[in-house]
Motif scaffolding. Structure first.
Motif, PDB file in Angstrom:
ATOM      1  N   PRO A 145      52.390  50.016  43.287  1.00 51.60           N
ATOM      2  CA  PRO A 145      51.211  49.416  43.928  1.00 51.60           C
ATOM      3  C   PRO A 145      50.079  50.435  44.053  1.00 51.60           C
ATOM      4  N   PRO A 146      48.850  50.034  43.748  1.00 55.10           N
ATOM      5  CA  PRO A 146      47.730  50.970  43.907  1.00 55.10           C
ATOM      6  C   PRO A 146      47.532  51.314  45.372  1.00 55.10           C
ATOM      7  N   PRO A 147      46.978  52.484  45.655  1.00 52.39           N
ATOM      8  CA  PRO A 147      46.770  52.874  47.055  1.00 52.39           C
ATOM      9  C   PRO A 147      45.735  51.985  47.732  1.00 52.39           C
ATOM     10  N   ALA A 148      45.738  51.999  49.031  1.00 55.21           N
ATOM     11  CA  ALA A 148      44.734  51.250  49.786  1.00 55.21           C
ATOM     12  C   ALA A 148      43.344  51.733  49.394  1.00 55.21           C
ATOM     13  N   PRO A 149      42.394  50.826  49.238  1.00 59.92           N
ATOM     14  CA  PRO A 149      41.055  51.247  48.812  1.00 59.92           C
ATOM     15  C   PRO A 149      40.292  51.933  49.935  1.00 59.92           C
ATOM     16  N   LEU A 156      36.061  45.293  44.984  1.00 55.27           N
ATOM     17  CA  LEU A 156      36.062  43.965  44.388  1.00 55.27           C
ATOM     18  C   LEU A 156      37.426  43.349  44.680  1.00 55.27           C
ATOM     19  N   TRP A 157      37.428  42.309  45.511  1.00 56.69           N
ATOM     20  CA  TRP A 157      38.673  41.700  45.969  1.00 56.69           C
ATOM     21  C   TRP A 157      39.015  40.493  45.112  1.00 56.69           C
ATOM     22  N   LEU A 158      40.222  40.492  44.544  1.00 53.32           N
ATOM     23  CA  LEU A 158      40.681  39.383  43.720  1.00 53.32           C
ATOM     24  C   LEU A 158      41.397  38.342  44.567  1.00 53.32           C
ATOM     25  N   ASN A 159      41.292  37.093  44.147  1.00 49.61           N
ATOM     26  CA  ASN A 159      41.963  35.978  44.806  1.00 49.61           C
ATOM     27  C   ASN A 159      43.473  36.127  44.634  1.00 49.61           C
ATOM     28  N   PRO A 160      44.234  36.199  45.721  1.00 56.01           N
ATOM     29  CA  PRO A 160      45.684  36.393  45.598  1.00 56.01           C
ATOM     30  C   PRO A 160      46.423  35.156  45.092  1.00 56.01           C
ATOM     31  N   GLN A 161      45.745  34.023  45.045  1.00 49.20           N
ATOM     32  CA  GLN A 161      46.404  32.771  44.681  1.00 49.20           C
ATOM     33  C   GLN A 161      46.206  32.396  43.214  1.00 49.20           C
ATOM     34  N   LEU A 162      45.554  33.264  42.451  1.00 48.03           N
ATOM     35  CA  LEU A 162      45.321  32.997  41.036  1.00 48.03           C
ATOM     36  C   LEU A 162      46.137  33.958  40.180  1.00 48.03           C
ATOM     37  N   ASP A 163      46.666  33.434  39.099  1.00 44.35           N
ATOM     38  CA  ASP A 163      47.411  34.246  38.140  1.00 44.35           C
ATOM     39  C   ASP A 163      46.544  34.408  36.896  1.00 44.35           C
ATOM     40  N   MET A 164      46.000  35.590  36.698  1.00 42.74           N
ATOM     41  CA  MET A 164      45.100  35.839  35.576  1.00 42.74           C
ATOM     42  C   MET A 164      45.669  36.934  34.688  1.00 42.74           C
ATOM     43  N   SER A 165      45.465  36.801  33.385  1.00 38.66           N
ATOM     44  CA  SER A 165      45.805  37.891  32.475  1.00 38.66           C
ATOM     45  C   SER A 165      44.927  39.094  32.796  1.00 38.66           C
ATOM     46  N   GLY A 196      28.369  57.392  40.161  1.00 38.86           N
ATOM     47  CA  GLY A 196      29.204  57.042  39.020  1.00 38.86           C
ATOM     48  C   GLY A 196      29.781  55.650  39.115  1.00 38.86           C
ATOM     49  N   PHE A 197      29.112  54.790  39.895  1.00 43.90           N
ATOM     50  CA  PHE A 197      29.584  53.421  40.122  1.00 43.90           C
ATOM     51  C   PHE A 197      31.015  53.409  40.668  1.00 43.90           C
ATOM     52  N   ALA A 198      31.255  54.291  41.611  1.00 45.57           N
ATOM     53  CA  ALA A 198      32.573  54.323  42.255  1.00 45.57           C
ATOM     54  C   ALA A 198      32.877  52.960  42.863  1.00 45.57           C
ATOM     55  N   LEU A 199      34.082  52.471  42.630  1.00 47.53           N
ATOM     56  CA  LEU A 199      34.499  51.177  43.179  1.00 47.53           C
ATOM     57  C   LEU A 199      36.012  51.075  43.077  1.00 47.53           C
ATOM     58  N   ALA A 200      36.552  50.125  43.798  1.00 49.54           N
ATOM     59  CA  ALA A 200      37.972  49.806  43.711  1.00 49.54           C
ATOM     60  C   ALA A 200      38.118  48.318  43.423  1.00 49.54           C
ATOM     61  N   VAL A 201      39.172  47.950  42.715  1.00 50.93           N
ATOM     62  CA  VAL A 201      39.547  46.555  42.525  1.00 50.93           C
ATOM     63  C   VAL A 201      40.943  46.374  43.112  1.00 50.93           C
ATOM     64  N   ARG A 202      41.058  45.447  44.050  1.00 48.62           N
ATOM     65  CA  ARG A 202      42.335  45.181  44.687  1.00 48.62           C
ATOM     66  C   ARG A 202      42.516  43.673  44.873  1.00 48.62           C
ATOM     67  N   THR A 203      43.753  43.261  45.014  1.00 46.53           N
ATOM     68  CA  THR A 203      44.054  41.866  45.327  1.00 46.53           C
ATOM     69  C   THR A 203      44.167  41.727  46.836  1.00 46.53           C
ATOM     70  N   ALA A 204      43.400  40.813  47.396  1.00 44.46           N
ATOM     71  CA  ALA A 204      43.430  40.587  48.836  1.00 44.46           C
ATOM     72  C   ALA A 204      44.728  39.885  49.225  1.00 44.46           C
ATOM     73  N   ASP A 205      45.128  39.994  50.499  1.00 47.66           N
ATOM     74  CA  ASP A 205      46.192  39.120  50.963  1.00 47.66           C
ATOM     75  C   ASP A 205      45.556  37.789  51.369  1.00 47.66           C
ATOM     76  N   VAL A 206      46.378  36.799  51.622  1.00 49.18           N
ATOM     77  CA  VAL A 206      45.853  35.438  51.818  1.00 49.18           C
ATOM     78  C   VAL A 206      44.905  35.361  53.001  1.00 49.18           C
TER      79      VAL A 206
END
Length: 244
Positions: A145-149, A156-165, A196-206
């Protein structure tokens, strides 16, 4: 500009954008079989690549890419991620564009992500070097698992209910970064670029996702061209300068 506006470039509802010539932003991820990048690294690098294209001097004013970028942003905002290795990657890298690289990896058998972004092209006018590259099969994982952002920076928080490639998620992360960029002031854009456009991408919890979607932060709703249903909320762009 928000993805929930009545003239959203992402929303599935018909708008004036559909009457404009349609363009796509090509992104190519470098995938060598022996040492693929982690999924999170690839998503973050794709988002940074989109920001690099939007802020590049060639995309602004009278720059050589500026008209293509304007035409693309006046229509539906489409991004397509393809994969390349070996000679395919070398041929793609010879075309005009920008290559963005993720941080050096320390995990065994993993490489830093490399994503090349190209000026927008007509939907049916891909350069032959890119048109032959595969879209499907861009599957990546995180060995742990990636570290906490860092919540003091953009996430950028991803929808935890979607399954995307991985490829679909890379495009969605790019959408989220773009929406944040549009809403930032020039001063905040400059600061982000200098970082340098620092950012994190993580999946949110519900529960976190429910809070984020009601926060007023930029929210991407997919137009439904591939993989997921039209209107699906995919990403919330949480930039410190946009928190209310």
């Amino acid at each position: 500009m928000s993805s929930d506006s009545t003239d959203s470039p992402f929303e599935d509802a018909r708008s004036e954008r559909d009457a404009a010539p349609q363009y796509v932003l090509p992104l190519v991820v470098h995938l060598e079989k022996p040492a693929p990048p982690t999924r999170t690294d690839a998503l973050e690098t794709a988002a940074r690549a989109v920001l690099a294209m939007l802020s590049d001097e060639r995309s602004l004013g009278e720059g050589e890419w500026a008209q293509a970028v304007r035409d693309w942003q006046d229509a539906r905002i489409r991004k397509v991620v393809r994969r390349a290795r070996g000679a395919e990657w070398r041929r793609a890298s010879a075309l005009p564009g920008l290559t963005v690289t993720g941080p050096d990896r320390t995990e065994e058998d993993r490489s830093a992500a490399e994503v090349r972004v190209f000026p927008p092209v007509p939907l049916d006018g891909w350069p032959k070097e890119l048109a032959k590259l595969q879209v499907s099969g861009t599957e990546l994982d995180d060995p742990r698992p990636p570290p906490a952002p860092d919540l003091t920076g953009p996430v950028l928080w991803l929808n935890p209910q979607l399954d995307m490639s991985a490829g679909k998620a890379m495009a969605q992360a790019g959408h989220g970064a773009q929406l944040a960029w549009w809403e930032l002031s020039e001063a905040d854009r400059k600061a982000w670029r200098e970082a340098g456009f620092a950012l994190a991408v993580r999946t949110a919890d519900v529960q976190q996702w429910l809070r984020l979607t009601g926060s007023g932060l930029p929210l991407v709703r997919d137009a439904g061209f591939t993989e997921i249903a039209a209107g699906s909320a995919t990403v919330v762009a949480d930039h410190p300068a946009l928190r209310r």
